[in-house]
Enzyme design. Structure first.
Site, mmCIF file in Angstrom:
data_model
loop_
_atom_site.group_PDB
_atom_site.id
_atom_site.type_symbol
_atom_site.label_atom_id
_atom_site.label_comp_id
_atom_site.label_asym_id
_atom_site.label_seq_id
_atom_site.Cartn_x
_atom_site.Cartn_y
_atom_site.Cartn_z
ATOM 1 N N SER A 21 0.802 -1.227 0.000
ATOM 2 C CA SER A 21 0.000 0.000 0.000
ATOM 3 C C SER A 21 0.831 1.271 0.000
ATOM 4 C CB SER A 21 -0.961 0.010 1.197
ATOM 5 O OG SER A 21 -0.241 -0.048 2.409
ATOM 6 N N TYR A 162 13.147 -4.002 16.672
ATOM 7 C CA TYR A 162 13.163 -4.000 15.208
ATOM 8 C C TYR A 162 14.370 -4.782 14.690
ATOM 9 C CZ TYR A 162 13.270 -2.307 10.399
ATOM 10 O OH TYR A 162 13.297 -2.238 9.017
#
Length: 258
Positions: A21, A162
């Site tokens: 997206s 992360y």
């Protein structure tokens, strides 16, 4: 002899791009389509994909949008089957890209934040790759490209969850490559550095871009297009003897000291 150029040609192949997206995912969907592949763009909200699909179709590329939430396993198999149905062919390439970032000191990260990172970046990537591997093994061919990060190859402050999720994804890539090699499925990883996308805005907002720039030998942040060459190599027959590889695309950042 095969032409050095034609081995990068993706005509006749189909690609599934998660996290399509925005950012790297959306750019790569366009790039793979222009290289000849039919493309399935996958994301949680298909309305954010519709304009890109319409654009690609107007350029006579085969493209579709499917709903996928990598943190919801019940959406993965239906998304894959819907993509193959709409494209009218088996999927040969997975660009396993959906991911989120969280910047905070190790001692301050909440359980909820860490869970979100691992649910998306590792568990989600694992489950999508697993679905791809099952289908590709049936057809005896395929290329899975996991999108890791240079943070999975080097330590960086405030990047514990992360970095750990991406380091785990790199190790997963190598195990997958080992298990799937004889089934005709190649598994490799790209390890981008700081790429100019919406995700990069997090560093800007925290005022730490200058410090990061000083650790990049090429002294610039990357553009999504800087990943094109490595992606095409891994997706196409040009990389047919490559599996288990991890390719940093980071301006030399993995070479620098913390």
């Amino acid at each position: 002899m095969t032409s050095p150029i034609s081995i990068f040609d993706l005509r006749g192949k189909a690609a599934f791009i998660s996290g399509a997206s925005s950012g790297i995912g959306q750019h790569t969907a366009r790039m793979l389509a222009k290289a000849g592949a039919a493309v399935a763009l996958a994301a949680r909200r298909t309305d954010r994909l519709d304009a890109v699909v319409a654009e690609l179709r107007s350029e006579r590329h085969k493209a579709c949008a499917v709903r996928l939430d990598v943190t919801d396993p019940s959406t993965i198999e239906p998304a894959w089957r819907e993509a193959e149905h709409q494209l009218g062919q088996p999927i040969d390439i997975l660009f396993n890209n959906a991911g989120v970032i969280y910047i905070e000191r190790f001692t301050s990260q909440s359980y909820e934040a860490v869970s979100r990172i691992f649910d998306t970046n590792l568990k989600g990537a694992f489950m999508v790759a697993q679905e791809a591997a099952r289908h590709m093994s049936t057809h005896g061919q395929g290329s899975i490209i996991n999108i890791a990060s240079s943070s999975g190859l080097r330590a960086g402050g405030q990047m514990s969850s992360y970095g750990a999720s991406k380091a785990a994804l790199i190790h997963l890539t190598q195990i997958m490559a080992l298990e799937l090699a004889r089934k005709g499925v190649r598994v490799n990883a790209l390890a981008p550095g700081n790429i100019q996308t919406d995700m990069q805005a997090e560093f800007t907002e925290r005022g730490i871009e200058d410090g990061i720039m000083k650790r990049i030998p090429m002294r610039r942040f990357g553009e999504p297009s800087d990943l094109d060459g490595a992606t095409l190599l891994l997706a196409s027959d040009a990389g047919r003897y490559m599996t288990g590889a991890v390719i940093p695309v980071d301006g030399g950042q993995v070479l620098s000291w913390m």
